[in-house]
Design a protein around this motif. Structure first.
Motif, short mmCIF file in Angstrom:
data_model
loop_
_atom_site.label_atom_id
_atom_site.label_comp_id
_atom_site.label_asym_id
_atom_site.label_seq_id
_atom_site.Cartn_x
_atom_site.Cartn_y
_atom_site.Cartn_z
N ARG A 7 0.81 -1.21 0.00
CA ARG A 7 0.00 0.00 0.00
C ARG A 7 0.85 1.26 0.00
N VAL A 8 2.11 1.13 0.35
CA VAL A 8 3.01 2.29 0.42
C VAL A 8 3.85 2.43 -0.83
N CYS A 9 4.51 1.34 -1.26
CA CYS A 9 5.48 1.45 -2.36
C CYS A 9 5.11 0.67 -3.61
N GLY A 10 4.11 -0.20 -3.54
CA GLY A 10 3.70 -0.96 -4.72
C GLY A 10 4.47 -2.24 -4.98
N LEU A 11 5.37 -2.63 -4.07
CA LEU A 11 6.10 -3.89 -4.26
C LEU A 11 5.11 -5.04 -4.30
N ASP A 12 5.34 -5.99 -5.21
CA ASP A 12 4.40 -7.11 -5.34
C ASP A 12 4.77 -8.27 -4.41
N TYR A 13 3.73 -8.90 -3.90
CA TYR A 13 3.85 -10.04 -2.99
C TYR A 13 2.94 -11.16 -3.49
N ASP A 14 3.35 -12.40 -3.29
CA ASP A 14 2.52 -13.55 -3.67
C ASP A 14 1.33 -13.74 -2.73
N VAL A 15 1.50 -13.30 -1.48
CA VAL A 15 0.47 -13.46 -0.46
C VAL A 15 0.29 -12.13 0.26
N SER A 16 -0.94 -11.80 0.57
CA SER A 16 -1.21 -10.54 1.26
C SER A 16 -0.79 -10.62 2.72
N PRO A 17 0.04 -9.69 3.19
CA PRO A 17 0.39 -9.66 4.60
C PRO A 17 -0.78 -9.16 5.45
N TRP A 54 9.21 8.23 3.27
CA TRP A 54 10.16 7.30 2.65
C TRP A 54 10.78 7.91 1.40
N LEU A 55 9.95 8.54 0.56
CA LEU A 55 10.47 9.15 -0.66
C LEU A 55 11.35 10.36 -0.35
N GLU A 56 10.96 11.16 0.63
CA GLU A 56 11.77 12.32 1.02
C GLU A 56 13.14 11.89 1.53
N ALA A 57 13.21 10.69 2.12
CA ALA A 57 14.49 10.16 2.62
C ALA A 57 15.29 9.46 1.51
N GLY A 58 14.79 9.48 0.30
CA GLY A 58 15.53 8.90 -0.82
C GLY A 58 14.92 7.67 -1.44
N SER A 69 18.42 -5.93 -9.39
CA SER A 69 19.39 -5.10 -10.09
C SER A 69 18.73 -4.18 -11.12
N ASP A 70 17.58 -4.58 -11.64
CA ASP A 70 16.88 -3.77 -12.64
C ASP A 70 15.71 -2.98 -12.06
N TRP A 71 15.71 -2.76 -10.75
CA TRP A 71 14.59 -2.09 -10.07
C TRP A 71 14.42 -0.67 -10.56
N GLN A 72 13.16 -0.28 -10.74
CA GLN A 72 12.81 1.08 -11.11
C GLN A 72 11.67 1.55 -10.21
N LEU A 73 11.86 2.69 -9.59
CA LEU A 73 10.90 3.20 -8.61
C LEU A 73 9.54 3.54 -9.23
N GLN A 74 9.52 4.32 -10.28
CA GLN A 74 8.24 4.82 -10.81
C GLN A 74 7.28 3.71 -11.25
N PRO A 75 7.74 2.70 -11.99
CA PRO A 75 6.80 1.62 -12.34
C PRO A 75 6.25 0.90 -11.11
N ILE A 80 0.70 0.79 -6.74
CA ILE A 80 0.04 1.02 -5.45
C ILE A 80 -1.47 0.93 -5.67
N PRO A 81 -2.17 0.17 -4.84
CA PRO A 81 -3.63 0.06 -4.99
C PRO A 81 -4.29 1.44 -4.95
N GLU A 82 -5.23 1.64 -5.84
CA GLU A 82 -5.90 2.94 -6.02
C GLU A 82 -6.32 3.62 -4.70
N PRO A 83 -6.98 2.93 -3.78
CA PRO A 83 -7.42 3.64 -2.56
C PRO A 83 -6.27 4.19 -1.71
N TYR A 84 -5.05 3.75 -1.95
CA TYR A 84 -3.91 4.15 -1.11
C TYR A 84 -2.96 5.11 -1.83
N ARG A 85 -3.30 5.56 -3.01
CA ARG A 85 -2.42 6.47 -3.77
C ARG A 85 -2.45 7.86 -3.24
#
Length: 85
Positions: A7-17, A54-58, A69-75, A80-85
């Motif tokens: 909900r914060v950064c959009g990282l994908d997970y196989d299972v919802s925490p 988090w973004l302000e801290a870099g 190694s090929d991580w890109q922040l913007q994609p 991020i799920p719509e309700p949390y953007r």
């Protein structure tokens, strides 16, 4: 397999925490942004506030060794799920 996105950064997970009904967080930590699921992301406002800090801290990975190694922040942020953007 269903994918869940932080909900914060959009990282994908196989299972919802947050559990199958999104109501029982496991209080684990996101490998990317470091949010504690169920604590720092309870509401859209708290997720947004955490993201902004988090973004302000870099926007660095909480567990840097897990960063692809090929991580890109913007994609990732676009996931991020719509309700949390």
């Amino acid at each position: 397999m269903a994918i869940w996105y932080c909900r914060v950064c959009g990282l994908d997970y196989d299972v919802s925490p947050w559990g199958p009904q999104e109501a029982a967080p496991d209080y684990s930590t996101c490998a990317c942004c470091g949010v504690v699921f169920g604590y720092d992301d309870q509401t859209a406002a708290s997720a947004t506030a955490y993201r902004n800090s988090w973004l302000e801290a870099g926007g660095k990975w909480f567990y840097p060794r897990m960063q692809p190694s090929d991580w890109q922040l913007q994609p990732q942020l676009a996931q991020i799920p719509e309700p949390y953007r």
